[in-house]
Motif scaffolding. Sequence first.
Motif, PDB file in Angstrom:
ATOM      1  N   LEU A 176       0.846  -1.197   0.000  1.00 54.56           N
ATOM      2  CA  LEU A 176       0.000   0.000   0.000  1.00 54.56           C
ATOM      3  C   LEU A 176       0.882   1.249   0.000  1.00 54.56           C
ATOM      4  O   LEU A 176       0.824   2.096   0.883  1.00 54.56           O
ATOM      5  CB  LEU A 176      -0.937  -0.012   1.205  1.00 54.56           C
ATOM      6  N   ASN A 177       1.754   1.308  -1.003  1.00 54.94           N
ATOM      7  CA  ASN A 177       2.602   2.483  -1.204  1.00 54.94           C
ATOM      8  C   ASN A 177       3.119   2.427  -2.633  1.00 54.94           C
ATOM      9  O   ASN A 177       2.750   1.516  -3.388  1.00 54.94           O
ATOM     10  CB  ASN A 177       3.750   2.509  -0.177  1.00 54.94           C
ATOM     11  N   CYS A 178       3.953   3.384  -2.996  1.00 56.48           N
ATOM     12  CA  CYS A 178       4.428   3.419  -4.384  1.00 56.48           C
ATOM     13  C   CYS A 178       5.721   2.628  -4.583  1.00 56.48           C
ATOM     14  O   CYS A 178       6.570   2.999  -5.391  1.00 56.48           O
ATOM     15  CB  CYS A 178       4.585   4.866  -4.844  1.00 56.48           C
ATOM     16  N   GLY A 179       5.891   1.586  -3.809  1.00 54.07           N
ATOM     17  CA  GLY A 179       7.049   0.717  -4.031  1.00 54.07           C
ATOM     18  C   GLY A 179       8.187   0.970  -3.078  1.00 54.07           C
ATOM     19  O   GLY A 179       9.285   1.328  -3.485  1.00 54.07           O
ATOM     20  N   GLN A 180       7.940   0.804  -1.763  1.00 52.08           N
ATOM     21  CA  GLN A 180       9.009   1.042  -0.781  1.00 52.08           C
ATOM     22  C   GLN A 180       9.758  -0.246  -0.444  1.00 52.08           C
ATOM     23  O   GLN A 180      10.964  -0.336  -0.630  1.00 52.08           O
ATOM     24  CB  GLN A 180       8.434   1.692   0.483  1.00 52.08           C
ATOM     25  N   MET A 181       9.024  -1.282   0.016  1.00 49.61           N
ATOM     26  CA  MET A 181       9.718  -2.504   0.406  1.00 49.61           C
ATOM     27  C   MET A 181      10.187  -3.298  -0.804  1.00 49.61           C
ATOM     28  O   MET A 181      11.105  -4.119  -0.696  1.00 49.61           O
ATOM     29  CB  MET A 181       8.819  -3.346   1.318  1.00 49.61           C
TER      30      MET A 181
END
Lengths: 272, 378
Positions: B334-339
């Motif tokens: 649920l983000n723009c590709g952090q993990m």
Amino acid sequence: MPSKEVYSWLRTRFFPHMWCPGCGHGIIMHSLLRALVDLKKDQSNTVIASGIGCSSRMPGYIDACTLHTTHGRSLGFATGIKMVKPEMTVIDVMGDGDCSAIGGNHFIHACRRNIDITAIVMNNNIYGMTGGQASPTTPAGALATTAPYGAVDPTFDLCRLAEGAGATFVARSTIANPKQAEKYIVDGIKHKGFSVVEIISSCHTQFGRKNKRRTPISNIEFLKSATVTKEKAKEMSPEELYGRIVVGEFVNKTAPEYTEQYLAMTKKVREG
Amino acid sequence: MGKIAFWQGNEALAMGALAAGCRFFGGYPITPSTEIAEKMAEELPKLDGRFIQMEDEISAIAATIGASIAGSKALTATSGPGFSLKQENLGLAYEAEIPIVVVDVMRGGPSTGLPTKAGQQDVMQARWGTHGDHGTIAYAPSSVEECYTMAVEAFNAAEKYRQPVLIMSDAEIGHMREKIEIPDPEDIRISNRKKPTVEMEKFVPYKAAPEDDIPPMASFGDGYRWHVTGLTHNDWGFPTNNADEIEKKMTRLMRKIDRFRDDIVRYDTESVEDADILVVSYGSVARSSSRAVKDARARGMKVGHFRPITLWPFPDKELEKLARKVKTIIVPELNCGQMVLEVERAVHGKSRVVPMELVNGDLFHPKDILEKISQEVR
């Protein structure tokens, strides 16, 4: 020279201190230590907390439970300690910017809460450690590196701020009268509740250099000439008081202390 | 067999913290973390603990650190913007090695963002939010029961490694109610900080034993006098500009987490033995992924799920082992590709990494993940 008792409160192995020779903060530290000795405080049950700046290096030199925190936030740390160990004597030493600029919100809420902490505000009217920038107590018109044409901002009266926010003990002295400073610190520590002792200090290196108070002596002389007592100030007009430092005990009242109130509440809950 | 409860994630987290021995909470209300503060305000007085609602997030963590210095196990909880505000003092806790637990019930951002919707946008802030280098321990719960058990684990880690520990929950987990089994108190393992055993005169506050790099910590008021500072300090706790002392401090700070990395790292796997495709997800997303993996398996697709339970340290070695066997790794977040960046680093090109981003405030439906899996099978 400090007395033997005062000496026993110093971490002399970390001397020389980092304050400039002649800095007013040393006088305040001496007043504080004499006050702690007078009150027969136990070093292991005394907390001295600070924020950031020249003033905030003081706890490092004092042999007690000491804590040098982040800029303006020391009252938060001190509050946590006092809540867990209300029996400890907690003193928070802060600078003028530390207390009234970045830490202004924490300061007014500590006053409101009336938690039994003694805040000693070492007001030298300047940001000394960062090289002489204007603070909220830099007098209007005075020069600072960020006020090269004279400070435009009105100055804060920290004692009136503390009084308005609900501090139950408020007093002001200067480094030119260390005995009075010591007395107010003693009274502040003895007082149950949030105590504010503002001590006007001096910074000849950063403030004085730009504002015709280049030497430690010229600063002491200025403070002596500018000081008026609270009683005398009552008879003076606002024009006469302009630029003067009014000293005295401004507030000394009784109000419920925060940790006592909290503990009484928990007792009630537990006995249900 | 413990008791059964029907709790909300935030409530379970607060109760887990109390079970771990937490007796101080310093907080400031912020959605979607507020129920943690509310529960602590209610429960702490019953246990002779202390709750204080401070004037802001900054002083809330300051008070929490102060409480820990005075000997209490201390918690603060917040969400996105509040987590940003806490970073300065969080840095002090890393530098001065003060054990506290900080919960961030994540929401969408940047800025005020999406206060009432789930997000996982603080993953990198958890690792690098404050300035300067330090090791990070951050857990991500995927269920209400895990909120409870992870609170215990986080306090144990904070006490054992003497540093702040983060719980990166999210709005979905925090507000969801489900049945949980509360472990019996005797089944809960509790760790406490190492205390000095020498007399006060011989106490060197930051002298660590070579076998663990963790210095014993005295509490204020227990007879030991020492100095806490956010400045880089020597073994005595006093500021230093000496290059050797600075290096000694910094390497120890990093090493104490590195050397215990295998003890700290936690992860979970599902159907990975024969998998060609791996879904990597954490927190609330892991629940959708797990459903999608089960549905895909029912359709004959060889899919597995890898769930990092510690986001930091990231279970990179463990994931890399699996990456050697699978063709594709799908990373819904649920983000723009952090993990996903961390996944790429871990798998080192051994398999194809496919990001799946969602930042519109919705959750991943298992069907979305199943669809992605099906595309990769084709």
